[in-house]
Write a protein that holds these residues in place. Structure first.
Motif, PDB file in Angstrom:
ATOM      1  N   GLY A 137       5.390 -18.218   0.390  1.00 39.11           N
ATOM      2  CA  GLY A 137       4.190 -18.542   1.100  1.00 39.11           C
ATOM      3  C   GLY A 137       2.803 -17.739   1.225  1.00 39.11           C
ATOM      4  N   TYR A 138       2.925 -16.772   0.047  1.00 37.33           N
ATOM      5  CA  TYR A 138       1.795 -16.111  -0.301  1.00 37.33           C
ATOM      6  C   TYR A 138       1.108 -14.911   1.022  1.00 37.33           C
ATOM      7  CZ  TYR A 138      -1.857 -19.597   0.402  1.00 37.33           C
ATOM      8  OH  TYR A 138      -2.712 -20.528   0.973  1.00 37.33           O
ATOM      9  N   ALA A 139       2.101 -14.598   1.742  1.00 30.31           N
ATOM     10  CA  ALA A 139       1.693 -13.847   2.932  1.00 30.31           C
ATOM     11  C   ALA A 139       0.544 -12.920   2.889  1.00 30.31           C
ATOM     12  CB  ALA A 139       2.700 -12.977   3.785  1.00 30.31           C
ATOM     13  N   LEU A 140       0.846 -11.859   1.859  1.00 36.13           N
ATOM     14  CA  LEU A 140      -0.342 -11.107   1.364  1.00 36.13           C
ATOM     15  C   LEU A 140      -1.140  -9.927   2.351  1.00 36.13           C
ATOM     16  CD1 LEU A 140      -2.602 -13.504  -0.733  1.00 36.13           C
ATOM     17  CD2 LEU A 140      -0.560 -12.159  -1.330  1.00 36.13           C
ATOM     18  N   ALA A 183      -3.498  -3.896   4.318  1.00 36.01           N
ATOM     19  CA  ALA A 183      -3.261  -3.202   3.176  1.00 36.01           C
ATOM     20  C   ALA A 183      -4.316  -3.193   2.264  1.00 36.01           C
ATOM     21  CB  ALA A 183      -2.247  -4.285   2.254  1.00 36.01           C
ATOM     22  N   VAL A 184      -5.415  -3.932   2.573  1.00 35.61           N
ATOM     23  CA  VAL A 184      -6.692  -3.849   1.893  1.00 35.61           C
ATOM     24  C   VAL A 184      -7.657  -2.677   2.507  1.00 35.61           C
ATOM     25  CG1 VAL A 184      -8.880  -4.984   1.671  1.00 35.61           C
ATOM     26  CG2 VAL A 184      -6.877  -6.317   1.271  1.00 35.61           C
ATOM     27  N   THR A 185      -7.450  -2.704   3.859  1.00 36.25           N
ATOM     28  CA  THR A 185      -7.999  -1.235   4.425  1.00 36.25           C
ATOM     29  C   THR A 185      -7.509  -0.071   4.042  1.00 36.25           C
ATOM     30  OG1 THR A 185      -8.192  -2.658   6.444  1.00 36.25           O
ATOM     31  CG2 THR A 185      -8.431  -0.342   6.794  1.00 36.25           C
ATOM     32  N   PHE A 186      -6.053   0.070   3.707  1.00 39.06           N
ATOM     33  CA  PHE A 186      -5.220   1.000   3.400  1.00 39.06           C
ATOM     34  C   PHE A 186      -5.839   1.673   1.894  1.00 39.06           C
ATOM     35  CE2 PHE A 186      -2.047   3.371   1.104  1.00 39.06           C
ATOM     36  CZ  PHE A 186      -1.495   4.098   2.099  1.00 39.06           C
ATOM     37  N   SER A 187      -5.950   0.446   1.101  1.00 35.26           N
ATOM     38  CA  SER A 187      -6.389   0.679  -0.189  1.00 35.26           C
ATOM     39  C   SER A 187      -7.719   1.359  -0.516  1.00 35.26           C
ATOM     40  CB  SER A 187      -6.267  -0.732  -1.347  1.00 35.26           C
ATOM     41  OG  SER A 187      -4.721  -1.061  -1.153  1.00 35.26           O
ATOM     42  N   MET A 229      11.807 -12.013  -3.895  1.00 37.56           N
ATOM     43  CA  MET A 229      10.983 -12.180  -2.819  1.00 37.56           C
ATOM     44  C   MET A 229       9.986 -11.181  -2.751  1.00 37.56           C
ATOM     45  SD  MET A 229      13.704 -12.817   0.126  1.00 37.56           S
ATOM     46  CE  MET A 229      15.177 -14.017   0.093  1.00 37.56           C
ATOM     47  N   PHE A 230      10.420  -9.864  -3.056  1.00 39.87           N
ATOM     48  CA  PHE A 230       9.436  -8.741  -3.154  1.00 39.87           C
ATOM     49  C   PHE A 230       8.422  -8.990  -4.134  1.00 39.87           C
ATOM     50  CE2 PHE A 230       7.916  -4.486  -3.811  1.00 39.87           C
ATOM     51  CZ  PHE A 230       7.984  -3.881  -2.674  1.00 39.87           C
ATOM     52  N   PHE A 231       8.853  -9.289  -5.229  1.00 37.61           N
ATOM     53  CA  PHE A 231       8.085  -9.274  -6.497  1.00 37.61           C
ATOM     54  C   PHE A 231       6.930 -10.239  -6.358  1.00 37.61           C
ATOM     55  CE2 PHE A 231       6.933 -10.437 -11.049  1.00 37.61           C
ATOM     56  CZ  PHE A 231       6.392  -9.364 -11.279  1.00 37.61           C
ATOM     57  N   SER A 232       7.330 -11.496  -5.766  1.00 33.41           N
ATOM     58  CA  SER A 232       6.399 -12.607  -5.582  1.00 33.41           C
ATOM     59  C   SER A 232       5.247 -12.253  -4.588  1.00 33.41           C
ATOM     60  CB  SER A 232       7.122 -13.938  -4.609  1.00 33.41           C
ATOM     61  OG  SER A 232       6.351 -14.887  -4.554  1.00 33.41           O
ATOM     62  N   GLU A 233       5.613 -11.216  -3.609  1.00 33.93           N
ATOM     63  CA  GLU A 233       4.596 -10.940  -2.843  1.00 33.93           C
ATOM     64  C   GLU A 233       3.744  -9.681  -3.524  1.00 33.93           C
ATOM     65  OE1 GLU A 233       3.164 -11.719   0.230  1.00 33.93           O
ATOM     66  OE2 GLU A 233       4.457 -13.453   0.059  1.00 33.93           O
ATOM     67  N   PHE A 234       4.591  -9.057  -4.270  1.00 32.39           N
ATOM     68  CA  PHE A 234       3.924  -7.862  -4.945  1.00 32.39           C
ATOM     69  C   PHE A 234       2.931  -8.112  -5.822  1.00 32.39           C
ATOM     70  CE2 PHE A 234       3.828  -4.755  -8.523  1.00 32.39           C
ATOM     71  CZ  PHE A 234       3.506  -3.662  -7.821  1.00 32.39           C
ATOM     72  N   ILE A 235       3.205  -9.240  -6.694  1.00 34.66           N
ATOM     73  CA  ILE A 235       2.276  -9.609  -7.811  1.00 34.66           C
ATOM     74  C   ILE A 235       0.941 -10.090  -7.272  1.00 34.66           C
ATOM     75  CG2 ILE A 235       3.415 -12.032  -8.146  1.00 34.66           C
ATOM     76  CD1 ILE A 235       1.884  -9.368 -10.912  1.00 34.66           C
ATOM     77  N   ALA A 236       1.310 -11.009  -6.305  1.00 32.88           N
ATOM     78  CA  ALA A 236       0.047 -11.682  -5.396  1.00 32.88           C
ATOM     79  C   ALA A 236      -0.867 -10.837  -5.127  1.00 32.88           C
ATOM     80  CB  ALA A 236       0.535 -12.695  -4.442  1.00 32.88           C
ATOM     81  N   SER A 237      -0.210  -9.799  -4.258  1.00 28.05           N
ATOM     82  CA  SER A 237      -1.045  -8.716  -3.589  1.00 28.05           C
ATOM     83  C   SER A 237      -1.986  -7.851  -4.631  1.00 28.05           C
ATOM     84  CB  SER A 237      -0.322  -7.819  -2.846  1.00 28.05           C
ATOM     85  OG  SER A 237       0.366  -8.615  -1.676  1.00 28.05           O
ATOM     86  N   VAL A 252       5.821  -4.883   3.790  1.00 27.70           N
ATOM     87  CA  VAL A 252       5.804  -3.592   2.937  1.00 27.70           C
ATOM     88  C   VAL A 252       5.012  -4.207   1.539  1.00 27.70           C
ATOM     89  CG1 VAL A 252       7.211  -2.075   1.651  1.00 27.70           C
ATOM     90  CG2 VAL A 252       7.607  -2.842   4.030  1.00 27.70           C
ATOM     91  N   SER A 253       5.443  -5.196   1.062  1.00 22.29           N
ATOM     92  CA  SER A 253       5.335  -5.587  -0.248  1.00 22.29           C
ATOM     93  C   SER A 253       3.751  -5.582  -0.493  1.00 22.29           C
ATOM     94  CB  SER A 253       5.856  -6.808  -0.835  1.00 22.29           C
ATOM     95  OG  SER A 253       5.582  -7.354  -1.991  1.00 22.29           O
ATOM     96  N   PRO A 254       2.829  -6.153   0.423  1.00 20.49           N
ATOM     97  CA  PRO A 254       1.257  -6.208   0.295  1.00 20.49           C
ATOM     98  C   PRO A 254       1.041  -4.790   0.105  1.00 20.49           C
ATOM     99  CG  PRO A 254       1.965  -7.714   2.099  1.00 20.49           C
ATOM    100  CD  PRO A 254       3.345  -7.019   1.767  1.00 20.49           C
ATOM    101  N   PHE A 255       1.392  -3.793   0.831  1.00 16.21           N
ATOM    102  CA  PHE A 255       0.760  -2.457   0.713  1.00 16.21           C
ATOM    103  C   PHE A 255       1.250  -1.983  -0.741  1.00 16.21           C
ATOM    104  CE2 PHE A 255       0.702  -2.518   5.355  1.00 16.21           C
ATOM    105  CZ  PHE A 255      -0.234  -1.845   5.561  1.00 16.21           C
ATOM    106  N   CYS A 256       2.356  -2.207  -1.050  1.00 17.88           N
ATOM    107  CA  CYS A 256       2.453  -1.561  -2.598  1.00 17.88           C
ATOM    108  C   CYS A 256       1.671  -2.389  -3.530  1.00 17.88           C
ATOM    109  CB  CYS A 256       4.105  -1.923  -2.896  1.00 17.88           C
ATOM    110  SG  CYS A 256       5.172  -1.055  -1.661  1.00 17.88           S
ATOM    111  N   GLY A 257       1.720  -3.833  -3.342  1.00 15.20           N
ATOM    112  CA  GLY A 257       0.960  -4.505  -4.240  1.00 15.20           C
ATOM    113  C   GLY A 257      -0.576  -4.073  -4.381  1.00 15.20           C
ATOM    114  N   CYS A 258      -1.264  -4.133  -3.001  1.00 13.49           N
ATOM    115  CA  CYS A 258      -2.690  -3.903  -2.833  1.00 13.49           C
ATOM    116  C   CYS A 258      -2.819  -2.274  -3.630  1.00 13.49           C
ATOM    117  CB  CYS A 258      -3.097  -3.894  -1.739  1.00 13.49           C
ATOM    118  SG  CYS A 258      -3.337  -5.691  -1.294  1.00 13.49           S
TER     119      CYS A 258
END
Length: 376
Positions: free
Chosen positions: A286-289, A159-163, A236-244, A323-329
């Motif tokens: 668990g903040y996968a990110l 996700a960081v690479t993509f951004s 679940m999605f929002f937790s990963e999204f906001i952290a990412s 999916v969520s880390p891509f959206c969040g990043c």
């Protein structure tokens, strides 16, 4: 977990020169100034095979010239087959082992805390570590992984690479090879952690028994993330999204030399960033990110006998940390560039976000007129 010594475009430093004997100016520019107009010329031990290495690297989407110091290229061992292979795949190996180190420390910290819970022989008589130990493990893993993968940019996270491809002009052709390296790094590291702790896992679960949360003896959480049972899917999605989002926003801030920036302290600042995200946003999911840190080890746990429940647990939660880390990043990078970043290398700071077709569709030019838009 992400991330790197340079999360934006990784240029060739001034001390690195092409493997060809003819000086070549890199096709991309360093973030802190123009490329060296007079790179030193030299006669490389690799000259007879340099064109072959350049072809292989170009086919893989990498820069034709590997990031290697000039005085290293002068050494005779670069004529060896493995040395040639290492040069051709240098960034791939960097991202693989950077992610490998990150997951080894991260999953290893989870394993030690989970498997030693209640262990009376530990100092204090209640296991070897707490939740904070996990935040330490992931933070240290990311920091050290960045040092390993510095030559590739130290992305360690698809996700960081993509951004960075989207907002910092990292060539899109590099995304597939970096993605593969990061995924395989996480996959293999999970296997090594399992091999190290297999006896302890048997001690907790029983010989040959492997379970996933919410089982009270579940050990699948060593390898990948599982949500709290009370969470609805949107949470679940929002937790990963906001952290990412916070992750990418802060990475761009730390790499922004026109702002305060972190400079050479970037890996250390990443340690604090990951530690903080774990301390503040780790409870619910668990903040996968990071797809490479979650999907790769999840696939390994499936192969090791944890069964299909690694996919179905949490109402088929497995797709959210993919999916969520891509959206969040992407959102975090967008926010930083819209409201803070002033550099011209961001697509946000170009007309119509650098999309000439989008502009032409919004304001089509009639045939026969002499007014045409400039090409972007």
């Amino acid at each position: 977990m992400p991330p790197q010594s340079q999360y934006h475009q990784s240029p060739l430093p001034d001390y690195i020169v092409p493997i060809s004997s003819t000086p070549t100016t890199p096709s991309f520019q360093p973030s802190n100034g123009p490329a060296n107009p007079n790179p030193p010329s030299h006669t490389s031990a690799l000259e007879p095979k340099s064109s072959h290495i350049e072809r292989v690297r170009t086919a893989l989407g990498l820069h034709p010239h590997p990031p290697v110091a000039d005085h290293h290229l002068q050494q005779d061992h670069h004529q060896l087959l493995w040395s040639q292979t290492r040069l051709a795949l240098r960034e791939f190996f960097a991202e693989f082992f950077g992610t490998f180190v990150m997951v080894m420390f991260g999953n290893g910290s989870v394993a030690q805390v989970l498997l030693s819970s209640g262990e009376a022989s530990a100092p204090g008589g209640n296991g070897y570590g707490s939740y904070q130990s996990i935040s330490w493990g992931w933070g240290i893993g990311v920091m050290l992984g960045v040092y390993v993968a510095g030559d590739s940019g130290g992305y360690l996270n698809p996700a960081v690479t993509f951004s960075n491809c989207l907002f910092r002009k990292l060539p899109w052709r590099r995304f597939p090879i970096f993605f593969l390296a990061q995924f395989l790094g996480g996959f293999c590291a999970a296997g090594v952690v399992y091999a190290n702790y297999i006896a302890a896992i048997d001690n907790i679960e029983g010989d040959g028994v492997r379970t996933v949360p919410p089982s009270k003896t579940a050990t699948a959480g060593i390898f990948c993330t599982y949500p709290q049972s009370f969470l609805p899917r949107a949470s679940m999605f929002f937790s990963e999204f906001i952290a990412s989002t916070l992750l990418m926003f802060m990475i761009f801030a730390l790499k922004d030399d026109s702002n305060l920036g972190a400079g050479n302290l970037f890996p250390l600042m990443l340690f604090f960033l990951i530690f903080g995200l774990g301390a503040c946003f780790g409870f619910e999911t668990g903040y996968a990110l990071n797809l490479a840190r979650d999907f790769g080890p999840r696939l390994m746990s499936y192969a090791l006998g944890y069964g299909s429940q690694v996919w179905s647990a949490g109402g088929y939660y497995f797709w959210i940390p993919m999916v969520s880390p891509f959206c969040g990043c992407v959102f975090g990078g967008f926010l930083y560039d819209v409201f803070v970043y002033t550099g011209d290398d961001s697509v946000v700071n170009s007309e119509w976000f650098g999309n000439r077709r989008l502009r032409e569709r919004a304001f089509p030019v009639r045939k026969g007129t002499e007014e045409h838009f400039e090409k972007v």
